[in-house]
Design a protein around this motif. Structure first.
Motif, PDB file in Angstrom:
ATOM      1  N   GLY A 115     138.845   2.144 -27.734  1.00 18.97           N
ATOM      2  CA  GLY A 115     138.262   3.263 -27.983  1.00 18.97           C
ATOM      3  C   GLY A 115     137.462   3.312 -29.158  1.00 18.97           C
ATOM      4  O   GLY A 115     137.081   4.357 -29.822  1.00 18.97           O
ATOM      5  N   HIS A 116     137.026   1.912 -29.475  1.00 18.13           N
ATOM      6  CA  HIS A 116     136.276   1.739 -30.943  1.00 18.13           C
ATOM      7  C   HIS A 116     134.773   2.123 -30.625  1.00 18.13           C
ATOM      8  O   HIS A 116     134.161   1.677 -29.953  1.00 18.13           O
ATOM      9  CB  HIS A 116     136.297   0.369 -31.182  1.00 18.13           C
ATOM     10  CG  HIS A 116     136.055   0.146 -32.577  1.00 18.13           C
ATOM     11  ND1 HIS A 116     134.467   0.014 -33.121  1.00 18.13           N
ATOM     12  CD2 HIS A 116     136.514  -0.386 -33.915  1.00 18.13           C
ATOM     13  CE1 HIS A 116     134.536  -0.019 -34.368  1.00 18.13           C
ATOM     14  NE2 HIS A 116     135.871  -0.340 -34.832  1.00 18.13           N
ATOM     15  N   HIS A 126     136.483   7.877 -24.363  1.00 21.35           N
ATOM     16  CA  HIS A 126     137.212   7.881 -25.471  1.00 21.35           C
ATOM     17  C   HIS A 126     136.955   8.833 -26.776  1.00 21.35           C
ATOM     18  O   HIS A 126     137.757   9.378 -27.247  1.00 21.35           O
ATOM     19  CB  HIS A 126     137.312   6.348 -26.173  1.00 21.35           C
ATOM     20  CG  HIS A 126     137.846   5.401 -25.018  1.00 21.35           C
ATOM     21  ND1 HIS A 126     139.000   5.174 -24.901  1.00 21.35           N
ATOM     22  CD2 HIS A 126     137.014   4.748 -24.208  1.00 21.35           C
ATOM     23  CE1 HIS A 126     139.187   4.154 -24.014  1.00 21.35           C
ATOM     24  NE2 HIS A 126     138.080   3.705 -23.507  1.00 21.35           N
ATOM     25  N   VAL A 138     136.299  -6.727 -30.077  1.00 24.34           N
ATOM     26  CA  VAL A 138     136.744  -5.398 -30.549  1.00 24.34           C
ATOM     27  C   VAL A 138     137.246  -4.594 -29.573  1.00 24.34           C
ATOM     28  O   VAL A 138     138.410  -3.958 -29.777  1.00 24.34           O
ATOM     29  CB  VAL A 138     135.658  -4.710 -31.481  1.00 24.34           C
ATOM     30  CG1 VAL A 138     135.939  -3.531 -31.949  1.00 24.34           C
ATOM     31  CG2 VAL A 138     135.063  -5.464 -32.877  1.00 24.34           C
ATOM     32  N   LEU A 139     136.425  -4.468 -28.396  1.00 26.43           N
ATOM     33  CA  LEU A 139     137.006  -3.393 -27.409  1.00 26.43           C
ATOM     34  C   LEU A 139     138.084  -3.971 -26.677  1.00 26.43           C
ATOM     35  O   LEU A 139     138.744  -2.816 -26.118  1.00 26.43           O
ATOM     36  CB  LEU A 139     135.621  -3.193 -26.470  1.00 26.43           C
ATOM     37  CG  LEU A 139     134.406  -2.341 -27.127  1.00 26.43           C
ATOM     38  CD1 LEU A 139     133.391  -2.382 -26.157  1.00 26.43           C
ATOM     39  CD2 LEU A 139     135.300  -0.907 -27.483  1.00 26.43           C
ATOM     40  N   ILE A 188     140.560  -5.476 -28.061  1.00 27.50           N
ATOM     41  CA  ILE A 188     141.822  -4.936 -28.849  1.00 27.50           C
ATOM     42  C   ILE A 188     141.851  -3.403 -29.081  1.00 27.50           C
ATOM     43  O   ILE A 188     142.755  -2.903 -28.983  1.00 27.50           O
ATOM     44  CB  ILE A 188     141.551  -5.700 -30.439  1.00 27.50           C
ATOM     45  CG1 ILE A 188     141.250  -7.049 -30.344  1.00 27.50           C
ATOM     46  CG2 ILE A 188     142.241  -5.103 -31.474  1.00 27.50           C
ATOM     47  CD1 ILE A 188     140.896  -7.604 -31.777  1.00 27.50           C
ATOM     48  N   ASP A 189     140.739  -2.663 -29.212  1.00 21.12           N
ATOM     49  CA  ASP A 189     140.513  -1.275 -29.616  1.00 21.12           C
ATOM     50  C   ASP A 189     139.390  -0.664 -28.331  1.00 21.12           C
ATOM     51  O   ASP A 189     138.509  -0.612 -28.789  1.00 21.12           O
ATOM     52  CB  ASP A 189     140.453  -0.687 -30.875  1.00 21.12           C
ATOM     53  CG  ASP A 189     140.169   0.657 -31.144  1.00 21.12           C
ATOM     54  OD1 ASP A 189     140.517   1.324 -30.155  1.00 21.12           O
ATOM     55  OD2 ASP A 189     139.779   0.923 -32.123  1.00 21.12           O
ATOM     56  N   GLU A 246     143.018  -9.745 -36.450  1.00 24.36           N
ATOM     57  CA  GLU A 246     142.466  -8.920 -35.180  1.00 24.36           C
ATOM     58  C   GLU A 246     141.938  -7.576 -35.807  1.00 24.36           C
ATOM     59  O   GLU A 246     142.032  -6.586 -35.291  1.00 24.36           O
ATOM     60  CB  GLU A 246     143.497  -8.487 -34.484  1.00 24.36           C
ATOM     61  CG  GLU A 246     144.068  -9.563 -33.604  1.00 24.36           C
ATOM     62  CD  GLU A 246     144.925  -9.321 -32.479  1.00 24.36           C
ATOM     63  OE1 GLU A 246     145.464  -8.324 -32.331  1.00 24.36           O
ATOM     64  OE2 GLU A 246     144.820 -10.230 -31.378  1.00 24.36           O
ATOM     65  N   ASN A 247     141.379  -7.679 -37.233  1.00 21.54           N
ATOM     66  CA  ASN A 247     140.818  -6.543 -37.682  1.00 21.54           C
ATOM     67  C   ASN A 247     139.561  -6.189 -37.036  1.00 21.54           C
ATOM     68  O   ASN A 247     138.577  -6.862 -36.856  1.00 21.54           O
ATOM     69  CB  ASN A 247     140.531  -6.775 -39.352  1.00 21.54           C
ATOM     70  CG  ASN A 247     140.136  -5.596 -40.077  1.00 21.54           C
ATOM     71  OD1 ASN A 247     139.278  -4.852 -39.808  1.00 21.54           O
ATOM     72  ND2 ASN A 247     140.930  -5.203 -41.309  1.00 21.54           N
ATOM     73  N   THR A 248     139.538  -4.951 -36.472  1.00 22.77           N
ATOM     74  CA  THR A 248     138.265  -4.446 -35.635  1.00 22.77           C
ATOM     75  C   THR A 248     137.178  -4.305 -36.403  1.00 22.77           C
ATOM     76  O   THR A 248     136.071  -4.594 -36.073  1.00 22.77           O
ATOM     77  CB  THR A 248     138.656  -3.347 -34.661  1.00 22.77           C
ATOM     78  OG1 THR A 248     139.184  -2.332 -35.496  1.00 22.77           O
ATOM     79  CG2 THR A 248     139.759  -3.805 -33.523  1.00 22.77           C
ATOM     80  N   GLU A 249     137.259  -3.908 -37.614  1.00 25.04           N
ATOM     81  CA  GLU A 249     136.221  -3.728 -38.618  1.00 25.04           C
ATOM     82  C   GLU A 249     135.393  -4.641 -38.986  1.00 25.04           C
ATOM     83  O   GLU A 249     134.270  -4.978 -38.905  1.00 25.04           O
ATOM     84  CB  GLU A 249     136.704  -2.589 -39.823  1.00 25.04           C
ATOM     85  CG  GLU A 249     137.361  -1.391 -39.291  1.00 25.04           C
ATOM     86  CD  GLU A 249     136.261  -0.533 -38.170  1.00 25.04           C
ATOM     87  OE1 GLU A 249     135.174  -0.202 -38.605  1.00 25.04           O
ATOM     88  OE2 GLU A 249     136.863  -0.152 -37.242  1.00 25.04           O
TER      89      GLU A 249
END
Length: 508
Positions: A141-142, A172, A135-136, A138-139, A107-110
């Motif tokens: 605010g990415h 965000h 990605v969004l 999971i996070d 789950e590494n967003t990068e």
């Protein structure tokens, strides 16, 4: 100072210098940390990041790989490696690096965002957007994922969806310069000019790196009357942008009444503006190290970059003038090229160009394969002239081999270095038909009839759905109806050319 060789302190110093935009000093700090501790992973990894920002991609990859040689499962270094390789468009190697990071942290967003970027480079928009949406999830605010998703939506022509994504990202991170600029471009493309120009001014937040002239002691012009004052308008973007925004110079001179206007432009354009605006003081763009020092310019009271002229003068479609001040080409060169064209034949002369853009993803959207130019090259009764800059000898040869049509080209013409000669050519043409590139802007500001072939997902200056360009009254637009479909606009331009030729014959 107390512990000069401490690698932790040096890494922290390098990070602070990097955040402050002092990249060369940051390199020195990281290199000193490595000299003190050769196996310092963070120093190697961060050095790679800075080298990448300094446009030294090969060195960046080497530095990040050294970090991974010390710590193979360092997910941050793996992501940095993937990003560096993606910047070099080494998509397979970049994807492998991101997948190695995901194997460690699924789950590494990068890493997920990086995979999306790879799909974007491979022109797989659905797969790219799926990654950015993951990605969004999971996070939420990415910021970069919002930018990437919004940009993909723009490239698919889904402008309202893109605007919504950019605005969601700003909820965000309201201070994200990149999100504001992406939003600005989408607003401008949908003709929301007043809002768009306001958002575009967020680019000035990057003053240390991109706009060092904003450090001038003299204030930025606020749009007020300039009676009795001198204004410096300075170079900001590429030649095409500079030409386009310079169509606002007449508004500045006539509506704001400056005592004096100093205009800094690309050295290749100085002669044009001196001939066209003798009341201005025109100067060539100064080298970067001199351009940030106001002492190297004639005295001025206020200043602003050329693109910022749009905000006071282009806030609605009605603000675009029906006629612009056309640049004046060199009369001697115009006469020379008139005689050279006359030596070819007495048929109408049509200039063509088919490529535009520097980055491959942009160039891919804006450039027309020569194999799709067939309908245009089949038009009889005209003589074609090459306006394409860069190395195009193989393409010219392929056109002649495949169609039997010669596109005339001269060895003593180099549009990359000599715009005066290309302008003299253009001034003698009956039509210019081309992809979106700088010679199209030059044709438009010379007042020559120019037909521009627009990609399905163009940049903001071409707006949406219009068959005209408000920036250039002599320009007509032919748009792709769908991604990768160049045959349609080329065929439409070919039919329009035939119609114009028949009208000319009928009048004769």
């Amino acid at each position: 100072e107390a512990v000069p060789g401490d690698p932790d302190f040096l890494v922290n110093l390098g990070g602070a210098l990097q955040a402050d935009g002092r990249l060369t000093e940051a390199v020195d700090a990281f290199e000193r940390a490595i000299e003190s501790q050769p196996d310092c992973v963070d120093a190697h990894n961060n050095l790679g990041l800075v080298l990448q920002k300094l446009d030294r991609p090969d060195e960046a990859v080497v530095s990040i790989e050294r970090a991974l040689g010390i710590e193979p499962n360092h997910t941050g270094a793996l992501n940095n490696l993937g990003n560096a390789l993606a910047d070099q468009e080494k998509t397979a190697e970049a994807k492998e690096a991101f997948e190695r990071a995901l194997a460690i942290d699924p789950e590494n967003t990068e890493s997920l965002n990086g995979i999306g970027v790879v799909h974007k480079l491979l022109d797989n928009p659905d797969e790219a957007m799926a990654q950015f949406e993951k990605v969004l999830t999971i996070d939420p605010g990415h910021g970069e994922a919002h930018i990437n998703l919004g940009n993909e939506l723009r490239h698919l022509g889904r402008l309202s969806d893109a605007i919504a994504i950019y605005r969601r990202g700003l909820e965000h991170d309201p201070d994200s310069e990149e999100l504001h600029i992406c939003l600005a471009q989408a607003l401008l493309q949908t003709e929301q000019f007043e809002k768009g120009w306001k958002e575009m001014e967020w680019r000035f937040k990057r003053s240390e790196l991109k706009f060092p002239k904003l450090k001038f002691q003299e204030p930025l012009w606020d749009g007020s009357d300039l009676s009795g004052k001198t204004i410096l308008v300075w170079n900001e973007q590429g030649v095409g942008d500079e030409i386009m925004y310079s169509t606002c110079l007449t508004d500045l001179l006539e509506k704001k009444n400056p005592a004096k206007c100093i205009f800094e432009c690309d050295p290749r354009l100085v002669g044009f503006y001196e001939r066209t605006f003798p009341e201005m003081e025109v100067m060539a763009l100064l080298p970067a190290e001199q351009g940030a020092d106001a002492g190297n310019y004639p005295a001025f009271d206020v200043h602003l970059p050329i693109a910022a002229l749009a905000r006071p003068f282009r806030n609605s479609i009605d603000d675009f003038p029906r006629a612009i001040t056309n640049l004046v080409p060199d009369p001697e060169l115009v006469a020379l090229w008139r005689s050279r064209f006359d030596e070819l034949d007495d048929r109408p002369k049509v200039g063509i160009a088919w490529r535009g853009g520097v980055r491959s993803d942009i160039r891919g959207r804006r450039s027309i394969p020569v194999s799709d130019l067939g309908p245009l090259l089949e038009v009889e009764g005209v003589t074609f002239v090459n306006l394409q800059y860069g190395d195009c000898e193989a393409e010219l040869r392929a056109i002649e081999d495949e169609t039997g049509v010669r596109v005339h080209d001269w060895d003593d013409v180099d549009p990359m270095t000599d715009l005066e000669t290309q302008a003299a050519q253009i001034a003698n043409l009956d039509f210019v038909i081309q992809a979106t590139n700088a010679s199209g802007h030059l044709s438009g500001i010379l007042g020559v009839r120019v037909w521009t072939l627009i990609p399905f997902a163009p940049d903001s200056r071409w707006m949406l759905g219009r068959a005209d360009s408000p920036w250039y009254p002599s320009m007509r637009l032919f748009r792709q109806p769908a991604k990768d479909d160049w045959r349609t606009p080329v065929s439409e331009a070919a039919r329009a050319l035939k119609d114009r030729l028949q009208e000319t014959v009928g009048k004769t």
